[in-house]
Design a protein around this motif. Sequence first.
Motif, mmCIF file in Angstrom:
data_model
loop_
_atom_site.group_PDB
_atom_site.id
_atom_site.type_symbol
_atom_site.label_atom_id
_atom_site.label_comp_id
_atom_site.label_asym_id
_atom_site.label_seq_id
_atom_site.Cartn_x
_atom_site.Cartn_y
_atom_site.Cartn_z
ATOM 1 N N GLN A 1 0.824 -1.207 0.000
ATOM 2 C CA GLN A 1 0.000 0.000 0.000
ATOM 3 C C GLN A 1 0.862 1.262 0.000
ATOM 4 O O GLN A 1 0.611 2.198 -0.762
ATOM 5 C CB GLN A 1 -0.930 0.003 1.208
ATOM 6 C CG GLN A 1 -2.023 -1.034 1.128
ATOM 7 C CD GLN A 1 -2.910 -1.039 2.369
ATOM 8 O OE1 GLN A 1 -2.765 -0.199 3.251
ATOM 9 N NE2 GLN A 1 -3.811 -2.002 2.436
ATOM 10 N N PHE A 2 1.894 1.286 0.844
ATOM 11 C CA PHE A 2 2.787 2.449 0.884
ATOM 12 C C PHE A 2 3.525 2.620 -0.447
ATOM 13 O O PHE A 2 3.695 3.730 -0.938
ATOM 14 C CB PHE A 2 3.788 2.330 2.023
ATOM 15 C CG PHE A 2 3.183 2.448 3.391
ATOM 16 C CD1 PHE A 2 1.940 3.022 3.591
ATOM 17 C CD2 PHE A 2 3.858 1.985 4.507
ATOM 18 C CE1 PHE A 2 1.376 3.133 4.846
ATOM 19 C CE2 PHE A 2 3.313 2.087 5.774
ATOM 20 C CZ PHE A 2 2.071 2.665 5.939
ATOM 21 N N GLN B 1 2.502 1.701 -3.374
ATOM 22 C CA GLN B 1 1.544 2.190 -4.367
ATOM 23 C C GLN B 1 1.360 3.697 -4.234
ATOM 24 O O GLN B 1 1.317 4.417 -5.232
ATOM 25 C CB GLN B 1 0.220 1.466 -4.177
ATOM 26 C CG GLN B 1 -0.805 1.778 -5.223
ATOM 27 C CD GLN B 1 -2.072 0.975 -5.018
ATOM 28 O OE1 GLN B 1 -2.179 0.181 -4.087
ATOM 29 N NE2 GLN B 1 -3.026 1.172 -5.883
ATOM 30 N N ILE B 2 1.268 4.174 -3.012
ATOM 31 C CA ILE B 2 1.067 5.606 -2.782
ATOM 32 C C ILE B 2 2.327 6.401 -3.128
ATOM 33 O O ILE B 2 2.272 7.423 -3.804
ATOM 34 C CB ILE B 2 0.663 5.851 -1.313
ATOM 35 C CG1 ILE B 2 -0.719 5.258 -1.058
ATOM 36 C CG2 ILE B 2 0.693 7.336 -0.991
ATOM 37 C CD1 ILE B 2 -1.091 5.181 0.411
ATOM 38 N N GLN B 3 3.483 5.911 -2.690
ATOM 39 C CA GLN B 3 4.712 6.693 -2.842
ATOM 40 C C GLN B 3 5.364 6.561 -4.218
ATOM 41 O O GLN B 3 6.003 7.494 -4.692
ATOM 42 C CB GLN B 3 5.728 6.283 -1.771
ATOM 43 C CG GLN B 3 5.295 6.667 -0.382
ATOM 44 C CD GLN B 3 6.314 6.244 0.649
ATOM 45 O OE1 GLN B 3 7.454 5.950 0.320
ATOM 46 N NE2 GLN B 3 5.899 6.205 1.899
ATOM 47 N N HIS B 4 5.241 5.401 -4.846
ATOM 48 C CA HIS B 4 6.036 5.169 -6.054
ATOM 49 C C HIS B 4 5.211 4.884 -7.307
ATOM 50 O O HIS B 4 5.785 4.691 -8.374
ATOM 51 C CB HIS B 4 7.009 4.009 -5.818
ATOM 52 C CG HIS B 4 7.975 4.273 -4.717
ATOM 53 N ND1 HIS B 4 9.005 5.176 -4.826
ATOM 54 C CD2 HIS B 4 8.039 3.782 -3.450
ATOM 55 C CE1 HIS B 4 9.689 5.214 -3.701
ATOM 56 N NE2 HIS B 4 9.119 4.380 -2.840
ATOM 57 N N ARG C 1 1.743 6.397 -7.685
ATOM 58 C CA ARG C 1 0.565 7.261 -7.756
ATOM 59 C C ARG C 1 0.640 8.236 -8.925
ATOM 60 O O ARG C 1 -0.354 8.516 -9.581
ATOM 61 C CB ARG C 1 0.433 8.024 -6.433
ATOM 62 C CG ARG C 1 -0.782 8.885 -6.347
ATOM 63 C CD ARG C 1 -0.915 9.477 -4.983
ATOM 64 N NE ARG C 1 0.378 9.975 -4.516
ATOM 65 C CZ ARG C 1 0.541 11.083 -3.835
ATOM 66 N NH1 ARG C 1 -0.494 11.801 -3.509
ATOM 67 N NH2 ARG C 1 1.727 11.475 -3.439
ATOM 68 N N ARG C 2 1.825 8.754 -9.203
ATOM 69 C CA ARG C 2 1.947 9.809 -10.213
ATOM 70 C C ARG C 2 2.595 9.348 -11.508
ATOM 71 O O ARG C 2 2.769 10.135 -12.420
ATOM 72 C CB ARG C 2 2.760 10.967 -9.643
ATOM 73 C CG ARG C 2 2.059 11.623 -8.498
ATOM 74 C CD ARG C 2 2.828 12.788 -8.008
ATOM 75 N NE ARG C 2 2.100 13.429 -6.929
ATOM 76 C CZ ARG C 2 2.667 14.033 -5.922
ATOM 77 N NH1 ARG C 2 3.965 14.114 -5.845
ATOM 78 N NH2 ARG C 2 1.935 14.581 -4.974
#
Length: 108
Positions: A31-32, A34-37, A39-40
């Motif tokens: 989950q982390f 996915q959010i940090q690496h 998302r953008r």
Amino acid sequence: MIWEVFRQEEPGDYHQHVGNVHAPDREMAKQFAQIQHARRMQTNSLWVVPQEEIGEVDAEDTSFGGTTDKSYRWAMTYNDIDASFAEEVADSEEEQREAAEKRSEAQS
């Protein structure tokens, strides 16, 4: 616990290391990550790997290839051949030169 994150941009690409995340277990690490690496950026998949599970062999541990001179394997090594002993090579070079001249004349 530190988890190393590897990201694949498109299907078939190699996964490339993009950083790490701190998480207590694999699910939180995903989950982390996915959010940090992811998302953008365009991302097809992510791998998360416990940092202590990654093994390393570096140049201090062993010598890798590339230390011997194998330039004889490269075709460019043969560029300085004296073609006087091989008439076929000289004839071919002359034909190529003439063809190049004809092409340049046709273009102008």
